[in-house]
Design a protein around this motif. Sequence first.
Motif, PDB file in Angstrom:
ATOM      1  N   TRP A   1     102.745-114.579 116.347  1.00 18.19           N
ATOM      2  CA  TRP A   1     103.480-113.488 115.702  1.00 18.19           C
ATOM      3  C   TRP A   1     104.698-114.091 115.023  1.00 18.19           C
ATOM      4  O   TRP A   1     105.445-114.862 115.624  1.00 18.19           O
ATOM      5  CB  TRP A   1     103.938-112.455 116.732  1.00 18.19           C
ATOM      6  N   ARG A   2     104.892-113.713 113.751  1.00 17.19           N
ATOM      7  CA  ARG A   2     106.058-114.188 113.001  1.00 17.19           C
ATOM      8  C   ARG A   2     106.797-112.991 112.405  1.00 17.19           C
ATOM      9  O   ARG A   2     106.215-111.918 112.220  1.00 17.19           O
ATOM     10  CB  ARG A   2     105.632-115.166 111.895  1.00 17.19           C
ATOM     11  N   TYR A   3     108.080-113.233 112.056  1.00 11.64           N
ATOM     12  CA  TYR A   3     108.931-112.146 111.527  1.00 11.64           C
ATOM     13  C   TYR A   3     109.759-112.654 110.353  1.00 11.64           C
ATOM     14  O   TYR A   3     110.322-113.760 110.392  1.00 11.64           O
ATOM     15  CB  TYR A   3     109.871-111.619 112.614  1.00 11.64           C
ATOM     16  N   ALA A   4     109.841-111.814 109.307  1.00 19.65           N
ATOM     17  CA  ALA A   4     110.697-112.094 108.149  1.00 19.65           C
ATOM     18  C   ALA A   4     111.563-110.871 107.875  1.00 19.65           C
ATOM     19  O   ALA A   4     111.045-109.753 107.776  1.00 19.65           O
ATOM     20  CB  ALA A   4     109.865-112.443 106.924  1.00 19.65           C
ATOM     21  N   SER A   5     112.852-111.070 107.777  1.00 15.98           N
ATOM     22  CA  SER A   5     113.768-109.959 107.511  1.00 15.98           C
ATOM     23  C   SER A   5     113.543-109.442 106.094  1.00 15.98           C
ATOM     24  O   SER A   5     112.970-110.143 105.252  1.00 15.98           O
ATOM     25  CB  SER A   5     115.217-110.419 107.686  1.00 15.98           C
ATOM     26  N   PRO A   6     113.974-108.205 105.791  1.00 14.97           N
ATOM     27  CA  PRO A   6     113.765-107.633 104.454  1.00 14.97           C
ATOM     28  C   PRO A   6     114.303-108.549 103.355  1.00 14.97           C
ATOM     29  O   PRO A   6     115.424-109.044 103.435  1.00 14.97           O
ATOM     30  CB  PRO A   6     114.546-106.316 104.514  1.00 14.97           C
ATOM     31  N   GLY A   7     113.470-108.788 102.348  1.00 15.29           N
ATOM     32  CA  GLY A   7     113.861-109.648 101.242  1.00 15.29           C
ATOM     33  C   GLY A   7     113.521-111.110 101.437  1.00 15.29           C
ATOM     34  O   GLY A   7     113.673-111.911 100.512  1.00 15.29           O
TER      35      GLY A   7
ATOM     36  N   ALA B   1     113.941-104.103 111.529  1.00 12.80           N
ATOM     37  CA  ALA B   1     113.131-103.765 110.358  1.00 12.80           C
ATOM     38  C   ALA B   1     112.767-105.030 109.589  1.00 12.80           C
ATOM     39  O   ALA B   1     113.552-105.984 109.510  1.00 12.80           O
ATOM     40  CB  ALA B   1     113.885-102.796 109.456  1.00 12.80           C
ATOM     41  N   GLY B   2     111.567-105.052 109.018  1.00 11.56           N
ATOM     42  CA  GLY B   2     111.139-106.194 108.233  1.00 11.56           C
ATOM     43  C   GLY B   2     109.637-106.381 108.289  1.00 11.56           C
ATOM     44  O   GLY B   2     108.878-105.463 108.631  1.00 11.56           O
ATOM     45  N   LEU B   3     109.199-107.590 107.956  1.00  9.95           N
ATOM     46  CA  LEU B   3     107.775-107.927 107.892  1.00  9.95           C
ATOM     47  C   LEU B   3     107.366-108.694 109.144  1.00  9.95           C
ATOM     48  O   LEU B   3     107.985-109.697 109.501  1.00  9.95           O
ATOM     49  CB  LEU B   3     107.493-108.776 106.649  1.00  9.95           C
ATOM     50  N   TYR B   4     106.290-108.226 109.788  1.00 14.80           N
ATOM     51  CA  TYR B   4     105.724-108.888 110.969  1.00 14.80           C
ATOM     52  C   TYR B   4     104.315-109.374 110.623  1.00 14.80           C
ATOM     53  O   TYR B   4     103.525-108.648 110.011  1.00 14.80           O
ATOM     54  CB  TYR B   4     105.676-107.937 112.155  1.00 14.80           C
ATOM     55  N   ILE B   5     104.016-110.609 111.009  1.00 13.69           N
ATOM     56  CA  ILE B   5     102.719-111.231 110.702  1.00 13.69           C
ATOM     57  C   ILE B   5     102.010-111.554 112.014  1.00 13.69           C
ATOM     58  O   ILE B   5     102.553-112.260 112.865  1.00 13.69           O
ATOM     59  CB  ILE B   5     102.900-112.516 109.877  1.00 13.69           C
TER      60      ILE B   5
ATOM     61  N   GLY C   1      97.278-110.468 109.658  1.00 12.03           N
ATOM     62  CA  GLY C   1      97.601-109.132 109.195  1.00 12.03           C
ATOM     63  C   GLY C   1      99.105-108.977 109.033  1.00 12.03           C
ATOM     64  O   GLY C   1      99.882-109.558 109.803  1.00 12.03           O
ATOM     65  N   LEU C   2      99.530-108.237 108.005  1.00 12.82           N
ATOM     66  CA  LEU C   2     100.952-108.045 107.716  1.00 12.82           C
ATOM     67  C   LEU C   2     101.343-106.598 108.015  1.00 12.82           C
ATOM     68  O   LEU C   2     100.651-105.659 107.615  1.00 12.82           O
ATOM     69  CB  LEU C   2     101.250-108.367 106.259  1.00 12.82           C
ATOM     70  N   ILE C   3     102.472-106.442 108.698  1.00  9.58           N
ATOM     71  CA  ILE C   3     102.956-105.119 109.095  1.00  9.58           C
ATOM     72  C   ILE C   3     104.398-104.964 108.631  1.00  9.58           C
ATOM     73  O   ILE C   3     105.253-105.812 108.933  1.00  9.58           O
ATOM     74  CB  ILE C   3     102.892-104.930 110.623  1.00  9.58           C
ATOM     75  N   ASN C   4     104.670-103.899 107.904  1.00  5.81           N
ATOM     76  CA  ASN C   4     106.047-103.577 107.507  1.00  5.81           C
ATOM     77  C   ASN C   4     106.611-102.543 108.471  1.00  5.81           C
ATOM     78  O   ASN C   4     106.088-101.435 108.575  1.00  5.81           O
ATOM     79  CB  ASN C   4     106.079-103.028 106.082  1.00  5.81           C
ATOM     80  N   LEU C   5     107.678-102.922 109.163  1.00  7.24           N
ATOM     81  CA  LEU C   5     108.336-102.019 110.109  1.00  7.24           C
ATOM     82  C   LEU C   5     109.593-101.447 109.471  1.00  7.24           C
ATOM     83  O   LEU C   5     110.465-102.189 109.009  1.00  7.24           O
ATOM     84  CB  LEU C   5     108.695-102.750 111.408  1.00  7.24           C
TER      85      LEU C   5
ATOM     86  N   LEU D   1     108.540-117.928 104.851  1.00  7.00           N
ATOM     87  CA  LEU D   1     109.736-118.347 105.596  1.00  7.00           C
ATOM     88  C   LEU D   1     109.900-117.556 106.895  1.00  7.00           C
ATOM     89  O   LEU D   1     110.955-117.623 107.521  1.00  7.00           O
ATOM     90  CB  LEU D   1     110.984-118.176 104.731  1.00  7.00           C
ATOM     91  N   ALA D   2     108.869-116.837 107.296  1.00  2.42           N
ATOM     92  CA  ALA D   2     108.941-116.042 108.524  1.00  2.42           C
ATOM     93  C   ALA D   2     109.110-116.940 109.738  1.00  2.42           C
ATOM     94  O   ALA D   2     108.541-118.043 109.813  1.00  2.42           O
ATOM     95  CB  ALA D   2     107.675-115.193 108.671  1.00  2.42           C
ATOM     96  N   ASN D   3     109.890-116.484 110.709  1.00  2.00           N
ATOM     97  CA  ASN D   3     110.149-117.229 111.944  1.00  2.00           C
ATOM     98  C   ASN D   3     109.178-116.803 113.041  1.00  2.00           C
ATOM     99  O   ASN D   3     108.820-115.630 113.154  1.00  2.00           O
ATOM    100  CB  ASN D   3     111.588-116.996 112.419  1.00  2.00           C
TER     101      ASN D   3
END
Length: 281
Positions: free
Chosen positions: A58-64, A114-118, A133-137, A69-71
């Motif tokens: 699971w990775r996360y990218a902040s809005p924008g 909030a942001g993008l979760y992969i 899969g990409l999820i926008n929270l 570059l997701a962590n």
Amino acid sequence: MAFGHTVLTTWILFQYFDVVRSRHAVVVKPSVFVRSGSSAELTCTYNTHVSEGFTLEWRYASPGTPAVLANTLLYYNGMVYWVNSLDGRMALLQNPPVSGVASIRIISAETSDAGLYICEVTNPNDWSGSGQGLINLTVLFPPSVPVCRLQGDTYVGNDVTLSCQTSHGLPRPIYSWHREQNAADLPPDSFIEDQHTGSLILRNLSDAFATTYTCKASNELGQAVCSITLRVTHAGRIGAVIGGVLMGIFLVLLLIGAMIVSYVTWNSEKHIQKTCANELR
């Protein structure tokens, strides 16, 4: 020729069904909306059978932030490793995630979540079952307390603008202005209200405008208010009258001064002429 056409058709169909199968290897709910303070479930399921080399990330990218570059938040390769568990507020719905469910839950969601979760599944023994899969929270929250401001001089006959703005609120707040209940009604063409920007333009001020104005910022999750008191003054006209009076006084004094100088000059010349006449005698 017919054989070649059949082979080509078969290859195209194979590629098509392989792409479809890969596309559905990981199934997610692409958009998730949650109220601030509530739990958010990020659904992610996969179809492949867990075997040697299977991993889940699971990775996360902040809005924008670009997805590349997701962590990393979570990594599983037989054991669960929390790289960043959002201060202990994130948990797997199935632990270990080996039965087709890789979903996670965020407890007491905050605006910073909030942001993008992969969600990415990799299975070297079944590449068709690998995918992501990409999820926008989106985290919804009520408006913060707005700030009311007054722009312009509150002289009789002037136009002024009342503004109202919140720093936070999602969905975007709607603004509405209200006067005190006992305030006199204003003519319809004497004010312009914009519910999206929060501005209220008051035109051609008079004493009827003097009262307290309250702005309410609201969305589906709540509301907040601020108030401002408008006092109409006649200082502009009084200043003009006083200025005119002072100018009149100045002109009168200037005229009197000129008359005094003329009289002194005339009197001096007359005295000189009389002295000269006496000396001649």
